[in-house]
Design an enzyme around this catalytic site. Structure first.
Site, PDB file in Angstrom:
ATOM      1  N   GLU A   1     -14.376  10.337  11.480  1.00 27.98           N
ATOM      2  CA  GLU A   1     -14.797  11.080  12.685  1.00 27.98           C
ATOM      3  C   GLU A   1     -14.092  10.558  13.924  1.00 27.98           C
ATOM      4  O   GLU A   1     -13.998   9.337  14.117  1.00 27.98           O
ATOM      5  CB  GLU A   1     -16.281  10.850  12.972  1.00 27.98           C
ATOM      6  CG  GLU A   1     -17.285  11.529  12.120  1.00 27.98           C
ATOM      7  CD  GLU A   1     -18.706  11.181  12.626  1.00 27.98           C
ATOM      8  OE1 GLU A   1     -18.883  10.869  13.817  1.00 27.98           O
ATOM      9  OE2 GLU A   1     -19.610  11.204  11.796  1.00 27.98           O
TER      10      GLU A   1
ATOM     11  N   ASN B   1     -25.086   8.404   6.781  1.00 29.86           N
ATOM     12  CA  ASN B   1     -24.125   8.577   7.870  1.00 29.86           C
ATOM     13  C   ASN B   1     -24.323   7.445   8.861  1.00 29.86           C
ATOM     14  O   ASN B   1     -25.433   7.213   9.328  1.00 29.86           O
ATOM     15  CB  ASN B   1     -24.354   9.916   8.594  1.00 29.86           C
ATOM     16  CG  ASN B   1     -23.229  10.240   9.555  1.00 29.86           C
ATOM     17  OD1 ASN B   1     -22.105  10.487   9.125  1.00 29.86           O
ATOM     18  ND2 ASN B   1     -23.513  10.199  10.843  1.00 29.86           N
ATOM     19  N   GLU B   2     -23.248   6.722   9.123  1.00 34.92           N
ATOM     20  CA  GLU B   2     -23.285   5.644  10.125  1.00 34.92           C
ATOM     21  C   GLU B   2     -24.554   4.801  10.007  1.00 34.92           C
ATOM     22  O   GLU B   2     -25.404   4.778  10.908  1.00 34.92           O
ATOM     23  CB  GLU B   2     -23.158   6.213  11.537  1.00 34.92           C
ATOM     24  CG  GLU B   2     -21.802   6.823  11.803  1.00 34.92           C
ATOM     25  CD  GLU B   2     -21.568   7.139  13.275  1.00 34.92           C
ATOM     26  OE1 GLU B   2     -22.555   7.263  14.022  1.00 34.92           O
ATOM     27  OE2 GLU B   2     -20.407   7.265  13.672  1.00 34.92           O
TER      28      GLU B   2
ATOM     29  N   HIS C   1     -20.878  18.280  22.849  1.00 36.58           N
ATOM     30  CA  HIS C   1     -19.841  17.495  22.165  1.00 36.58           C
ATOM     31  C   HIS C   1     -18.766  18.459  21.687  1.00 36.58           C
ATOM     32  O   HIS C   1     -19.070  19.505  21.126  1.00 36.58           O
ATOM     33  CB  HIS C   1     -20.475  16.774  20.967  1.00 36.58           C
ATOM     34  CG  HIS C   1     -19.639  15.673  20.406  1.00 36.58           C
ATOM     35  ND1 HIS C   1     -18.458  15.903  19.741  1.00 36.58           N
ATOM     36  CD2 HIS C   1     -19.824  14.331  20.417  1.00 36.58           C
ATOM     37  CE1 HIS C   1     -17.961  14.733  19.352  1.00 36.58           C
ATOM     38  NE2 HIS C   1     -18.760  13.762  19.752  1.00 36.58           N
TER      39      HIS C   1
ATOM     40  N   TRP D   1     -22.301  11.653  24.875  1.00 36.18           N
ATOM     41  CA  TRP D   1     -23.314  10.587  24.904  1.00 36.18           C
ATOM     42  C   TRP D   1     -23.033   9.490  25.933  1.00 36.18           C
ATOM     43  O   TRP D   1     -23.653   8.443  25.892  1.00 36.18           O
ATOM     44  CB  TRP D   1     -23.483   9.995  23.503  1.00 36.18           C
ATOM     45  CG  TRP D   1     -22.239   9.901  22.684  1.00 36.18           C
ATOM     46  CD1 TRP D   1     -21.880  10.723  21.656  1.00 36.18           C
ATOM     47  CD2 TRP D   1     -21.176   8.945  22.809  1.00 36.18           C
ATOM     48  NE1 TRP D   1     -20.671  10.335  21.124  1.00 36.18           N
ATOM     49  CE2 TRP D   1     -20.217   9.255  21.820  1.00 36.18           C
ATOM     50  CE3 TRP D   1     -20.930   7.869  23.664  1.00 36.18           C
ATOM     51  CZ2 TRP D   1     -19.029   8.521  21.670  1.00 36.18           C
ATOM     52  CZ3 TRP D   1     -19.761   7.145  23.516  1.00 36.18           C
ATOM     53  CH2 TRP D   1     -18.829   7.474  22.526  1.00 36.18           C
TER      54      TRP D   1
ATOM     55  N   GLU E   1     -26.380  17.727  20.586  1.00 32.35           N
ATOM     56  CA  GLU E   1     -24.945  17.461  20.699  1.00 32.35           C
ATOM     57  C   GLU E   1     -24.150  18.707  21.091  1.00 32.35           C
ATOM     58  O   GLU E   1     -22.965  18.808  20.783  1.00 32.35           O
ATOM     59  CB  GLU E   1     -24.426  16.845  19.400  1.00 32.35           C
ATOM     60  CG  GLU E   1     -25.059  15.485  19.168  1.00 32.35           C
ATOM     61  CD  GLU E   1     -24.443  14.693  18.027  1.00 32.35           C
ATOM     62  OE1 GLU E   1     -24.096  13.529  18.226  1.00 32.35           O
ATOM     63  OE2 GLU E   1     -24.314  15.257  16.928  1.00 32.35           O
ATOM     64  N   LYS E   2     -24.800  19.630  21.787  1.00 32.25           N
ATOM     65  CA  LYS E   2     -24.102  20.895  22.056  1.00 32.25           C
ATOM     66  C   LYS E   2     -22.965  20.731  23.064  1.00 32.25           C
ATOM     67  O   LYS E   2     -22.081  21.573  23.128  1.00 32.25           O
ATOM     68  CB  LYS E   2     -25.075  21.989  22.485  1.00 32.25           C
ATOM     69  CG  LYS E   2     -25.907  21.694  23.704  1.00 32.25           C
ATOM     70  CD  LYS E   2     -26.871  22.855  23.932  1.00 32.25           C
ATOM     71  CE  LYS E   2     -27.915  22.527  24.986  1.00 32.25           C
ATOM     72  NZ  LYS E   2     -28.751  21.361  24.626  1.00 32.25           N
TER      73      LYS E   2
ATOM     74  N   ARG F   1     -32.981  11.248  15.130  1.00 31.40           N
ATOM     75  CA  ARG F   1     -32.454  11.052  13.772  1.00 31.40           C
ATOM     76  C   ARG F   1     -32.552   9.574  13.394  1.00 31.40           C
ATOM     77  O   ARG F   1     -32.814   8.738  14.256  1.00 31.40           O
ATOM     78  CB  ARG F   1     -31.017  11.565  13.661  1.00 31.40           C
ATOM     79  CG  ARG F   1     -30.032  10.848  14.559  1.00 31.40           C
ATOM     80  CD  ARG F   1     -28.603  11.358  14.306  1.00 31.40           C
ATOM     81  NE  ARG F   1     -27.689  10.737  15.254  1.00 31.40           N
ATOM     82  CZ  ARG F   1     -26.403  11.013  15.335  1.00 31.40           C
ATOM     83  NH1 ARG F   1     -25.855  11.913  14.543  1.00 31.40           N
ATOM     84  NH2 ARG F   1     -25.638  10.404  16.215  1.00 31.40           N
TER      85      ARG F   1
HETATM   86  C1  GAL Z   1     -21.302   9.861  15.391  1.00 30.83           C
HETATM   87  C2  GAL Z   1     -22.156  10.569  14.366  1.00 30.83           C
HETATM   88  C3  GAL Z   1     -22.023  12.078  14.441  1.00 30.83           C
HETATM   89  C4  GAL Z   1     -22.076  12.527  15.868  1.00 30.83           C
HETATM   90  C5  GAL Z   1     -20.999  11.824  16.645  1.00 30.83           C
HETATM   91  C6  GAL Z   1     -20.914  12.231  18.094  1.00 30.83           C
HETATM   92  O1  GAL Z   1     -21.870   8.647  15.735  1.00 30.83           O
HETATM   93  O2  GAL Z   1     -21.820  10.160  13.071  1.00 30.83           O
HETATM   94  O3  GAL Z   1     -23.054  12.664  13.696  1.00 30.83           O
HETATM   95  O4  GAL Z   1     -23.331  12.216  16.409  1.00 30.83           O
HETATM   96  O5  GAL Z   1     -21.241  10.440  16.619  1.00 30.83           O
HETATM   97  O6  GAL Z   1     -19.904  11.535  18.769  1.00 30.83           O
END
Ligand code: GAL
Length: 667
Positions: free
Chosen positions: A310, A154-155, A361, A318, A358-359, A116
C-alpha cells in the site's frame, strides 16, 4: 485436485494493483472497474480486507456469493487475487457478543467498536472467530484459480498494538513464565528490589498500566516483546489454518515500515512474502529519505525482493492537513520502492470511497473520474512497471549495513534516561540519509544477520546488546570489517541492566574507550570538536583505552575527552562517535569512512539525485531518481527501459523524473 492458479509461483514481472473494495459500490460498477483495471495494467487486487461483516453477517453464517462474483470476474480478467482473511475489523455483532474482547488502554479506558481493529490480541474469542473465518474462506476458495496470495488480517497493531485488560494480563503472565520459569529470575531481571516491587506470586504481575511515576523498565521491555509476540501468535494461528488447506498459496501480512511496536525481524521469518505499507507525511523532513529507508529495511528483512502493498496515489486523509501529491510524485515514489527491491506496487485503494472515514483518501480511480492527473499517472505507472518486468526477482547492491534491532529501539525509548532528545529512530534516519546523499545504499540488519559481506557497519544508538550480538560485532571487526558505533550503544544487556565498568559497556573493549559520565546537551546547544566539527545532543566524559583519538571535545565540562576515536582490532577497525553530527559534518564523516572502507558510490551524481543498482544473474539496472527541479545527467550506458532509448555514456533525467538503465557490461 491440482489447481492452475493465475500465478503458479510468483508474479511474472512487477505486480501492480491495490486494495479493491467493490462491496462499497453498486454491482454494476464492477464492469467499469474491469475495463479501467485493464487500461491501467492492474495485475493483482487485495480483496475483502474489511469484509468480515459481509462475509459473516451472523455468528457462523458465511455469505460468499458477493465475493464469488468478484473473484470469478478477476479470474476472467487474468487478475491475481491477494485474498484477505478479513479479520482486521470484527463486526459490531461480534464486539457486542464479546465485550471482554474490546481493547483497553493503560489507564483502563475501553476502546469501543465503531472504528476498526477493536479487539484484544490475547482474546481467545477473537482468535477462535478469526481462525474460523480464515478456515471458511480457505475451504471455499481453495481451488480458485485467482487465489494467488493470502493477506492475513491487515496492518497488525495499527490501532491495538497493546491491550492492558485482565485477559492480556493473564497472557502476559503465561509468556513471562515461559521466559523466566521462576519468579526469582523474573524479580532479578526486572530489578524489583528497587522501590519495593518484588513479586511473591505470579498473579501480582500486571501489564505496565498507568502508574504515579516511572514504571519498571524491565517490565516495560518484556511487555514490548510480549505485545509483538502476541499479535504474531494471532497471525500464526490464521496462517496455520491457511497452510493446511492451501499449502501452495504464499501467505503475507502487510507491515508498516519502521513501526516500533512490532519486531518485524521476528515477523519476517514467519511470512512467505514480506509486504509493506508506506505513506509519506507532510511532517517528514524529507519524505524520500523515509521512503528509501523503509525500502531498504523491507529488502533486508526479506533477504531479497518484497512487496509494496500500500501507498497512496495522492493525498491521505489522516494528517491534520492533507495535501495532494505534486505531478510526478506518485510515480517517483513508486519507482523508488522498485529501485530498493520492491517486486510489486500496490495502493490503498482502487476507487476512492464515497462514504466512510477514509472518503478523503486518494485512490487509483479518484472522485473526479478518469480525466484527471491521478488517473493518467496510474495508467502511466502501469506502463512503466510493464517496461520494468525484467527487473523482478533481482537483488540490490549494498556494501554498507546499518545495525538495528527492535529490542535496542524499545530499550533506548524507555523513560528516565539521561536525555529525552536522543530519538533512536531519528538517529538511524540521519545516518541512512547521509549515506543516501553520498549515493551509497545500505541494508538494515541485526548484528546476527551475518555482517561479513559488508565493508562498513554503522550502529546508531544500538543501546541494548546481547552478549551474542556484541560478540558478532567483535568478530566482524576482527575479521577485517569497519564498525562505527555512536554514543548510547552497548549500554545495557537484554534485561536493561547496565553493563558495569564504564560505557559503552558491551562495546568498550572493541572500541577501546572507557566513558564515565554523560553530559547531554540542551536543545540548540552545541559543543565544538577539536577537528572543527560541531557536536549536538550529547557529550560525555571519558578516555581512550587503546583507541586512537581523532577528535576531542574542545570546550565545556568534557573538554579534552574523546569525541571520535578509532581502534585497530584484528584485521579491522572500530570507530566510536561520542556526540551527534548533523548536515555537512555528518556528510564529511560518512565520506571519509566510505572512502577508507573502499565502499563504491553507486554513481557520481549531483545533490538531489538518488541512484540505486539492482542486480540479477544476467545483468544490472541503474535507477536514477531526480528529486531536483533541474534536468540531471547520470553516467550510464545501455538501454533506458522507460523510454526504450539506448543511452551511451550518460542518461538525462528530467526534473522530478526517473530513469532505469539496463546496463551494458554490468555496473
Ligand atoms: C493503512 C491501512 C488502509 C488504509 C490506509 C490509509 O494504514 O492499511 O486500510 O486505512 O492506511 O492511508
Amino acid at each position: 485436485m491440482t489447481v492452475t492458479r493465475i500465478w503458479p509461483s510468483r508474479p511474472p514481472g512487477i505486480a501492480y494493483g491495490g486494495d479493491f473494495n467493490p462491496e462499497q459500490w453498486p454491482e454494476e460498477t464492477l464492469d467499469e472497474d474491469l475495463r479501467l483495471m485493464a487500461e491501467a495494467g492492474v495485475s493483482f487486487v487485495s480483496l475483502a480486507i474489511f469484509s468480515w461483516a459481509l462475509l459473516e453477517p451472523e455468528p457462523g453464517r458465511y455469505e460468499f456469493a458477493w465475493l464469488d462474483r468478484v473473484i470469478d470476474a478477476m479470474a476472467g480478467a487474468g487478475i491475481a487475487v491477494d485474498l484477505a482473511t478479513a479479520t482486521a475489523s470484527p463486526p459490531p455483532w461480534w464486539s457486542r457478543a464479546h465485550p471482554d474482547s474490546l481493547p483497553v488502554l493503560a489507564d483502563g479506558t475501553t476502546l469501543w467498536w465503531g472504528s476498526r481493529q477493536a479487539f484484544c490480541p490475547s482474546s481467545p474469542d477473537y482468535r477462535r472467530s478469526a481462525t474460523a473465518l480464515a478456515a471458511a474462506l480457505a475451504e471455499h476458495y481453495r481451488n480458485h484459480p485467482a487465489l494467488s496470495m493470502w493477506h492475513v488480517h491487515n496492518e497488525y497493531g495499527c490501532h491495538n498494538a497493546a491491550c492492558y485488560c485482565d485477559t492480556s494480563a493473564a497472557s502476559f503472565r503465561v509468556w513471562l513464565r515461559s521466559r523466566y520459569d521462576d519468579l526469582d529470575r523474573l524479580n532479578h531481571a526486572w530489578g524489583t528490589t528497587f522501590w519495593s516491587q518484588r513479586y511473591g506470586e505470579w498473579d501480582e504481575i500486571l501489564p505496565p498500566r498507568s502508574t504515579g511515576t516511572w514504571r519498571n523498565p524491565g517490565q516495560q521491555l518484556d511487555w514490548a516483546r510480549f505485545c509483538s509476540d502476541e499479535l504474531l501468535a494471532c497471525y500464526r494461528a490464521e496462517r496455520e489454518v491457511l497452510r493446511r488447506v492451501t499449502p501452495d498459496v504464499p501467505v503475507t501480512t502487510n507491515f508498516m515500515s519502521l513501526f516500533e511496536p512490532l519486531d518485524y525481524r521476528a515477523w519476517a521469518a514467519e511470512v512467505d512474502v514480506v509486504s509493506n505499507d508506506h505513506y509519506v507525511r507532510l511532517d517528514m523532513v524529507d519524505p524520500a529519505d523515509d521512503l528509501s529507508l523503509a525500502g531498504d529495511l523491507m529488502r533486508s528483512l526479506a533477504g531479497g525482493p518484497w512487496w509494496l502493498m500500500e501507498h497512496s496515489t495522492s493525498a491521505v486523509n489522516w494528517q491534520p492537513l492533507n495535501r495532494a501529491k505534486a505531478p510526478g510524485e506518485m510515480i517517483r515514489n513508486s519507482l523508488t520502492h522498485v529501485a530498493r527491491g520492491a517486486d510489486a506496487i500496490g495502493f490503498f485503494q482502487w476507487r476512492a470511497s464515497r462514504a466512510g472515514a477514509e472518503k478523503y483518501h486518494s485512490g487509483m480511480v479518484p472522485h473526479a473520474g478518469t480525466d484527471t492527473k491521478v488517473w493518467r499517472e496510474v495508467v502511466q505507472l502501469g506502463a512503466h512497471l510493464r517496461a520494468l518486468a525484467e527487473v523482478a526477482g533481482s537483488s540490490v547492491d549494498a556494501e554498507v549495513a546499518l545495525a538495528w534491532t527492535w529490542p535496542a529501539w524499545w530499550g533506548a525509548e524507555l523513560g528516565a534516561h539521561p536525555s529525552v532528545h536522543l530519538d533512536a529512530a531519528g538517529h538511524l534516519r540521519a545516518w541512512h540519509a547521509a549515506l543516501r546523499r553520498r549515493a551509497v545504499t545500505a541494508d538494515v540488519v541485526s548484528p546476527l544477520d551475518g555482517l561479513a559481506p559488508y565493508r562498513l557497519v554503522v550502529a546508531p544508538h544500538l543501546y541494548l546488546l546481547t552478549d551474542e550480538e556484541a560478540a558478532a560485532l567483535t568478530a566482524y571487526v576482527e575479521g577485517g570489517g569497519t564498525l562505527l558505533a555512536t554514543f548510547f550503544s552497548g549500554i545495557v544487556d537484554e534485561r536493561d541492566h547496565i553493563r558495569l565498568g564504564g560505557y559503552p559497556g558491551a562495546l568498550r573493549d572493541l572500541l577501546g574507550v572507557r566513558m564515565e559520565e554523560f553530559f547531554p546537551l540542551l536543545p540548540g546547544e552545541t559543543v565544538g570538536l577539536s577537528d572543527g566539527r560541531t557536536g549536538r545532543i550529547w557529550s560525555e566524559l571519558g578516555r581512550t583505552e587503546g583507541a586512537e583519538v581523532r577528535a576531542t571535545f574542545a570546550s565545556g565540562p568534557v573538554a579534552g575527552s574523546p569525541a571520535l576515536t578509532r581502534h585497530a582490532v584484528g584485521a579491522g577497525h572500530a570507530w566510536y562517535l561520542a556526540t551527534r553530527l548533523d548536515g555537512a559534518d555528518l556528510d564529511a564523516l560518512v565520506g571519509d569512512l566510505v572512502a577508507r572502507c573502499g565502499v563504491r558510490r553507486t554513481a557520481e551524481v549531483a545533490e538531489g539525485v538518488e541512484v540505486v543498482r539492482r542486480r540479477g544473474p544476467d545483468g544490472t539496472w541503474l535507477f536514477a531518481i531526480n528529486h531536483t527541479a533541474e534536468e540531471q545527467a547520470v553516467a550510464a550506458s545501455g538501454l533506458e527501459l522507460l523510454t526504450g532509448r539506448p543511452v551511451d555514456g550518460r542518461v538525462t533525467v528530467a526534473p522530478g523524473a526517473v530513469a532505469v538503465v539496463r546496463e551494458r557490461g554490468g555496473g
